[in-house]
Design a protein around this motif. Structure first.
Motif, PDB file in Angstrom:
ATOM      1  N   ALA A  51       0.833  -1.206   0.000  1.00 36.96           N
ATOM      2  CA  ALA A  51       0.000   0.000   0.000  1.00 36.96           C
ATOM      3  C   ALA A  51       0.868   1.257   0.000  1.00 36.96           C
ATOM      4  CB  ALA A  51      -0.926  -0.013   1.216  1.00 36.96           C
ATOM      5  N   ALA A  52       1.966   1.220   0.755  1.00 36.90           N
ATOM      6  CA  ALA A  52       2.859   2.379   0.810  1.00 36.90           C
ATOM      7  C   ALA A  52       3.502   2.638  -0.544  1.00 36.90           C
ATOM      8  CB  ALA A  52       3.936   2.136   1.870  1.00 36.90           C
ATOM      9  N   ARG A  53       3.878   1.578  -1.205  1.00 38.28           N
ATOM     10  CA  ARG A  53       4.466   1.714  -2.540  1.00 38.28           C
ATOM     11  C   ARG A  53       3.432   2.312  -3.507  1.00 38.28           C
ATOM     12  NH1 ARG A  53       5.017  -2.942  -6.589  1.00 38.28           N
ATOM     13  NH2 ARG A  53       6.830  -2.440  -7.865  1.00 38.28           N
ATOM     14  N   ALA A  54       2.192   1.800  -3.434  1.00 32.52           N
ATOM     15  CA  ALA A  54       1.141   2.306  -4.324  1.00 32.52           C
ATOM     16  C   ALA A  54       0.826   3.772  -4.023  1.00 32.52           C
ATOM     17  CB  ALA A  54      -0.118   1.451  -4.169  1.00 32.52           C
ATOM     18  N   ALA A  55       0.992   4.186  -2.737  1.00 30.80           N
ATOM     19  CA  ALA A  55       0.694   5.563  -2.359  1.00 30.80           C
ATOM     20  C   ALA A  55       1.799   6.530  -2.771  1.00 30.80           C
ATOM     21  CB  ALA A  55       0.465   5.637  -0.850  1.00 30.80           C
ATOM     22  N   GLY A  56       2.940   6.002  -3.225  1.00 29.91           N
ATOM     23  CA  GLY A  56       3.991   6.858  -3.774  1.00 29.91           C
ATOM     24  C   GLY A  56       5.089   7.258  -2.810  1.00 29.91           C
TER      25      GLY A  56
END
Ligand code: SF4
Length: 232
Positions: A55-60
């Motif tokens: 999720a953190a990766r997807a959030a940028g």
């Protein structure tokens, strides 16, 4: 702004945190093996952590740094698996020597990070690199940029001479060194009605008397507070 976290709540919170202006993450993750994760942390939370990291990766968030304690006879054989995971996810891996703080810190033995570094360097052709917010880690990067690894070696190659860190605990204590007890009670200063300028002067004076270095090697039996008390 950078956040250090165990990532167990990130699947729910990553998007909101990113919107508040947090841009970088440091995540403690010592293993990708679910049962070993539970043995090390006391919680069966590896799926939550991996979901949080995705999720953190997807959030940028960038960079996302994975902090892995390299422990002899515990997880040192998993370092290659962690390297593969970090390459696949685009994360920076940081391999860390444990500090002998508290009973947990004294109960483990560090893996030989010098040998691990040489092995990874040969396999990936790593060269020296600089990373934003790098702190005490010494970084190496693959020439094609697909993998960055940092080594944090407070014992075998201590970096106290360039240390720029003090730490504020949740109780309002400003700890001046992880390896010494020196601290200033900032909560008491604030509660006594100090102005912003007086508080600033107090912090500046505290930083000036920051200890020169730890004594983990010279005085191995000296007691220092547990890492959990400092908060990171
Ligand atoms: S001076 Fe203290 S806090 Fe800084 S690197 Fe050394 S032991 Fe750690």
């Amino acid at each position: 702004m950078s956040l250090t976290t165990n990532a167990t709540q990130l699947a729910r919170l990553a998007g909101g945190l990113r919107q508040t202006g947090v841009t970088r993450l440091n995540v403690s993750l010592d293993t990708l093996d679910r049962s070993r994760f539970e043995a090390i942390t006391g919680r069966d939370a590896l799926p939550d952590v991996l979901a949080g990291l995705a999720a953190a990766r997807a959030a940028g968030f960038a960079p996302i740094k994975i902090n892995m304690m390299a422990l002899a006879e515990v997880n040192e054989r998993e370092i290659d698996a962690m390297v593969d995971y970090c390459i696949a996810m685009g994360f920076v891996l940081r391999l860390i020597e444990p500090m002998p703080m508290g009973s947990a810190g004294r109960a483990v033995r560090a893996a030989d990070l010098g040998a691990i570094r040489a092995r990874l360097q040969a396999r990936y052709g790593l060269v020296d690199a600089l990373v934003a917010g790098g702190g005490p880690a010494r970084y190496l990067r693959a020439p094609d940029g697909r993998f960055t690894v940092g080594f944090i070696t407070p014992l075998s190659q201590h970096f106290c001479a360039t240390c720029n860190r003090v730490r504020l605990s949740a109780e309002g204590m400003l700890y001046l060194c992880l390896g010494q007890e020196d601290a200033v009670d900032l909560k008491a200063v604030v509660r006594a009605g100090a102005s912003a300028a007086e508080l600033q002067a107090c912090i500046a004076a505290a930083v000036r008397r920051k200890p020169e270095r730890h004594e983990f090697n010279a005085s191995p039996h000296k007691l220092v507070r547990m890492m959990a008390k400092t908060g990171g």
